[in-house]
Scaffold this motif. Structure first.
Motif, mmCIF file in Angstrom:
data_model
loop_
_atom_site.group_PDB
_atom_site.id
_atom_site.type_symbol
_atom_site.label_atom_id
_atom_site.label_comp_id
_atom_site.label_asym_id
_atom_site.label_seq_id
_atom_site.Cartn_x
_atom_site.Cartn_y
_atom_site.Cartn_z
ATOM 1 N N SER A 117 -3.120 140.752 -34.282
ATOM 2 C CA SER A 117 -2.377 139.640 -35.199
ATOM 3 C C SER A 117 -2.581 138.595 -34.886
ATOM 4 O O SER A 117 -2.152 137.638 -35.850
ATOM 5 C CB SER A 117 -1.232 140.545 -35.204
ATOM 6 O OG SER A 117 -1.159 140.574 -33.823
ATOM 7 N N LEU A 118 -1.871 138.331 -33.160
ATOM 8 C CA LEU A 118 -1.840 136.625 -33.117
ATOM 9 C C LEU A 118 -3.297 136.017 -34.195
ATOM 10 O O LEU A 118 -3.000 134.664 -34.043
ATOM 11 C CB LEU A 118 -1.462 136.607 -32.037
ATOM 12 C CG LEU A 118 -0.795 137.340 -31.609
ATOM 13 C CD1 LEU A 118 -0.101 137.178 -30.289
ATOM 14 C CD2 LEU A 118 1.383 137.005 -32.058
ATOM 15 N N LEU A 119 -4.341 136.617 -33.535
ATOM 16 C CA LEU A 119 -5.122 135.636 -34.321
ATOM 17 C C LEU A 119 -5.592 135.363 -35.184
ATOM 18 O O LEU A 119 -5.677 134.666 -35.771
ATOM 19 C CB LEU A 119 -6.524 136.042 -33.439
ATOM 20 C CG LEU A 119 -6.998 136.414 -31.559
ATOM 21 C CD1 LEU A 119 -7.717 136.962 -31.534
ATOM 22 C CD2 LEU A 119 -6.867 134.882 -31.370
ATOM 23 N N CYS A 120 -5.273 136.499 -36.143
ATOM 24 C CA CYS A 120 -5.520 136.495 -37.827
ATOM 25 C C CYS A 120 -4.510 135.769 -38.039
ATOM 26 O O CYS A 120 -4.558 134.772 -39.015
ATOM 27 C CB CYS A 120 -5.251 137.967 -37.544
ATOM 28 S SG CYS A 120 -5.681 137.644 -40.016
ATOM 29 N N SER A 121 -2.833 135.793 -37.582
ATOM 30 C CA SER A 121 -1.987 134.683 -37.996
ATOM 31 C C SER A 121 -2.198 132.818 -37.525
ATOM 32 O O SER A 121 -2.288 132.279 -39.009
ATOM 33 C CB SER A 121 -0.684 134.066 -36.882
ATOM 34 O OG SER A 121 -0.650 135.803 -37.474
ATOM 35 N N ARG A 122 -2.951 133.091 -36.804
ATOM 36 C CA ARG A 122 -3.521 131.455 -36.302
ATOM 37 C C ARG A 122 -4.146 130.914 -37.177
ATOM 38 O O ARG A 122 -4.495 129.535 -37.136
ATOM 39 C CB ARG A 122 -3.698 131.427 -34.445
ATOM 40 C CG ARG A 122 -4.265 130.855 -33.868
ATOM 41 C CD ARG A 122 -4.279 129.850 -32.811
ATOM 42 N NE ARG A 122 -4.851 130.580 -31.890
ATOM 43 C CZ ARG A 122 -5.659 131.431 -31.167
ATOM 44 N NH1 ARG A 122 -4.829 130.705 -29.591
ATOM 45 N NH2 ARG A 122 -6.403 132.421 -30.660
ATOM 46 N N MET A 123 -5.754 131.991 -37.232
ATOM 47 C CA MET A 123 -6.668 131.921 -37.919
ATOM 48 C C MET A 123 -6.193 131.298 -40.009
ATOM 49 O O MET A 123 -6.334 130.197 -39.822
ATOM 50 C CB MET A 123 -7.334 132.533 -38.409
ATOM 51 C CG MET A 123 -8.609 132.774 -39.224
ATOM 52 S SD MET A 123 -8.674 133.146 -40.510
ATOM 53 C CE MET A 123 -8.169 134.511 -40.641
ATOM 54 N N ALA A 124 -4.919 131.942 -40.286
ATOM 55 C CA ALA A 124 -4.176 132.309 -41.534
ATOM 56 C C ALA A 124 -3.655 130.363 -41.425
ATOM 57 O O ALA A 124 -4.304 130.001 -42.565
ATOM 58 C CB ALA A 124 -3.074 133.080 -42.025
ATOM 59 N N ASP A 125 -3.174 129.689 -41.102
ATOM 60 C CA ASP A 125 -2.322 129.103 -40.488
ATOM 61 C C ASP A 125 -3.447 127.901 -41.076
ATOM 62 O O ASP A 125 -3.424 126.789 -41.713
ATOM 63 C CB ASP A 125 -1.661 128.487 -39.751
ATOM 64 C CG ASP A 125 -0.243 128.863 -39.652
ATOM 65 O OD1 ASP A 125 -0.004 129.893 -40.720
ATOM 66 O OD2 ASP A 125 0.614 128.980 -39.324
ATOM 67 N N LYS A 126 -4.103 128.046 -40.373
ATOM 68 C CA LYS A 126 -6.002 127.053 -40.343
ATOM 69 C C LYS A 126 -6.371 127.079 -41.122
ATOM 70 O O LYS A 126 -6.885 126.149 -42.087
ATOM 71 C CB LYS A 126 -7.203 127.361 -39.155
ATOM 72 C CG LYS A 126 -6.105 127.076 -37.750
ATOM 73 C CD LYS A 126 -7.160 126.914 -36.411
ATOM 74 C CE LYS A 126 -7.054 126.702 -35.004
ATOM 75 N NZ LYS A 126 -7.517 127.138 -34.164
ATOM 76 N N MET A 127 -6.710 128.266 -41.913
ATOM 77 C CA MET A 127 -7.563 128.235 -42.968
ATOM 78 C C MET A 127 -6.779 127.379 -44.108
ATOM 79 O O MET A 127 -7.036 127.275 -45.359
ATOM 80 C CB MET A 127 -8.008 130.248 -43.176
ATOM 81 C CG MET A 127 -8.940 130.005 -44.290
ATOM 82 S SD MET A 127 -9.445 131.827 -44.973
ATOM 83 C CE MET A 127 -10.595 131.707 -43.837
ATOM 84 N N ALA A 128 -5.441 127.894 -44.103
ATOM 85 C CA ALA A 128 -4.727 127.347 -45.404
ATOM 86 C C ALA A 128 -3.934 126.484 -45.494
ATOM 87 O O ALA A 128 -3.405 125.374 -45.737
ATOM 88 C CB ALA A 128 -3.289 128.587 -45.746
ATOM 89 N N ASN A 129 -4.792 125.555 -43.899
ATOM 90 C CA ASN A 129 -3.927 124.323 -43.812
ATOM 91 C C ASN A 129 -2.441 123.756 -43.883
ATOM 92 O O ASN A 129 -1.487 123.487 -44.745
ATOM 93 C CB ASN A 129 -4.203 123.417 -45.103
ATOM 94 C CG ASN A 129 -6.416 123.137 -44.707
ATOM 95 O OD1 ASN A 129 -6.526 123.388 -44.023
ATOM 96 N ND2 ASN A 129 -6.854 122.918 -46.220
ATOM 97 N N ASN A 130 -1.414 125.225 -43.547
ATOM 98 C CA ASN A 130 -0.131 124.684 -43.463
ATOM 99 C C ASN A 130 0.141 124.141 -42.461
ATOM 100 O O ASN A 130 0.712 123.646 -41.675
ATOM 101 C CB ASN A 130 0.128 126.452 -42.972
ATOM 102 C CG ASN A 130 2.057 126.378 -42.751
ATOM 103 O OD1 ASN A 130 2.428 125.835 -43.776
ATOM 104 N ND2 ASN A 130 2.170 127.801 -41.894
ATOM 105 N N THR A 131 0.768 123.737 -43.573
ATOM 106 C CA THR A 131 1.794 121.735 -42.811
ATOM 107 C C THR A 131 3.064 122.515 -43.623
ATOM 108 O O THR A 131 4.098 121.760 -42.725
ATOM 109 C CB THR A 131 1.486 120.753 -43.753
ATOM 110 O OG1 THR A 131 1.913 120.492 -45.860
ATOM 111 C CG2 THR A 131 0.187 120.525 -44.031
ATOM 112 N N GLY A 132 3.577 123.590 -43.222
ATOM 113 C CA GLY A 132 5.347 123.767 -43.248
ATOM 114 C C GLY A 132 5.381 124.418 -42.216
ATOM 115 O O GLY A 132 4.916 124.625 -40.525
#
Length: 447
Positions: A280-295
């Motif tokens: 879950s932590l790896l997936c969350s970290r990957m999701a932020d990178k993939m979505a270019n999360n700036t918030g």
């Protein structure tokens, strides 16, 4: 300290938090529509995957459907990521299958309760960053090993055999060698075509639910041009798929607590805890990178708390342990999802679709499920990630190879735990970057 924990607990139990910030920016109606459409497509992708993961784990297909829906809702409400989709994952298959080979579903519920308790405690006591420190080399090796476990677990379905295949990769390889000459070529063809369709459609567009389209092909093939060819259907093995999604399964408490039972309880609860936390932590970290999360970035401690909630509630509703799903999360982001509303929508759409399609889903060939899981296994081995480990040092390359071999040869827990112990004990001597990977971190919650 006490007030800090209470404030953190209050924050963790609040489903309406900063993760919805992007939903309220710009055209709100358009943002809601994007999340709803993402939830719909992910639900269509998730139904065949959930059925496949459940059956590969020794459970019934509807347990994957309802489990994935409940996990998606609970994770979206209480997790720590804006984008993550929760559901059954490949990493849990050898753990749950091993448990179900000896015990029943009620014991699995009890084990999941124990794992959930420690996941929630881990979030409350800010273990999020500590869990994240498991090195990339072990994670990649573990993923490769699980891919082989999943692929070989489907040999019976792919070959169209009516015989039960013994658990363990050695037994499965022996089965292939013994039964290769008598395999049902029509079942093999369905499995390979299903595999190809999943691979092709995901490249054409994320809006095409490849696995669901492949199920449609299998249904038509078994009904028409390959009817009467000895193709085994889901209903032949499991009977009808019920649509009563409100079944409650209490944990098993009426058994003798022998030494073996206590050992197994601790063993499987630890395995579920480790898989749920790391994935879950790896997936969350990957999701932020993939979505270019700036918030607002994902919160690892809230994510662990959410994982505890998921693994407490989901098995209770006749499901089984779930965690963040890498493939479905990436599809969710590619479809434009920007908030947990997509996960909430997936819950609704998945149950509605499953209820409508139940009579058709039970007539899908088992070979179709084998082909879908073969597709899942192939997608777990990523050349880019292997190259990243190969670019590290010999110590990490050895860790990756060791974990990749030991997962299928032994089982999940011995392989991963010994690899982690080796990393922390030997890393200081053989890994020049080891010291820098264990610096103090800032707690992202309340300080």
């Amino acid at each position: 300290m006490k007030n800090s924990k209470l404030r953190r607990l209050k924050y963790f139990m609040n489903p309406i938090d900063g993760r919805y910030e992007d939903l309220m920016t710009g055209n709100i109606a358009q943002n809601i529509f994007k999340d709803l459409m993402a939830g719909l497509v992910v639900a269509m992708v998730a139904i065949p995957l959930a059925m496949g993961f459940a059956m590969a784990s020794g459970l019934r297909p509807e347990q994957g459907i309802v489990g994935g829906a409940v996990a998606g809702l609970i994770g979206a409400l209480f997790g720590g990521s804006k984008y993550q989709v929760y559901g059954p994952t490949a990493a849990f298959i050898p753990v749950i299958a091993g448990l179900m080979a000896t015990y029943d579903h009620r014991f699995l519920v009890l084990v999941s309760f124990v794992a959930a308790f420690f996941l929630m405690l881990s979030g409350l006591f800010h273990f999020g960053k500590i869990v994240e420190k498991v090195p990339h080399s072990i994670v990649v090796g573990f993923t490769i090993g699980i891919a082989f476990v999943i692929a070989f677990s489907q040999v019976g379905e792919i070959m169209g055999s009516t015989e039960k295949v013994a658990y363990g990769i050695v037994n499965q390889v022996k089965f292939v060698l013994d039964k290769f000459a008598v395999a049902n070529i029509y079942a093999v063809a369905i499995a390979l075509i299903t595999f190809a369709m999943c691979k092709i459609f995901i490249k054409i567009s994320p809006f095409i639910p490849g696995p669901l389209v492949a199920l449609g092909f299998g249904f038509i093939a078994a009904k028409t041009f390959w009817a009467g060819k000895g193709i085994i259907l889901i209903k032949d093995k499991y009977g009808s798929i019920p649509t009563d999604f409100g079944v409650i399964t209490p944990p098993q408490l009426d058994f003798a607590f022998t030494g073996q039972v206590v050992f197994d309880l601790i063993y499987y609860a630890s395995a579920i805890y480790i898989v749920a936390a790391i994935e879950s932590l790896l997936c969350s970290r990957m999701a932020d990178k993939m979505a270019n999360n700036t918030g607002q970035p994902f919160n690892p401690n809230k994510e662990l708390w959410g994982q505890g909630m998921v693994n407490f509630m989901t098995p209770l509703f006749n499901g089984f342990p779930h965690t963040g799903a890498l493939a479905r999360t990436s599809v969710n982001i590619r479809l434009g999802a920007i908030s947990p509303l997509a996960g909430i929508a997936k819950f609704t759409f998945k149950l509605l679709l499953a209820a409508f399609l139940a009579t058709y889903l039970e007539q899908v060939p088992m070979a179709c499920i084998g082909g879908i899981l073969l597709y899942v296994a192939s997608g777990m081995v990523k050349l880019k990630e292997i190259k990243e480990v190969l670019a590290m040092n010999k110590f990490h390359i050895a860790l990756m190879l060791y974990t990749a071999v030991m997962v299928p040869v032994t089982s999940f827990m011995p392989a991963v735990l010994t690899a982690i112990v080796a990393y922390f004990v030997l890393g200081r001597f053989f890994d020049k970057d080891h010291a820098h990977q264990h610096d103090e971190f800032q707690d992202p919650d309340f300080n």
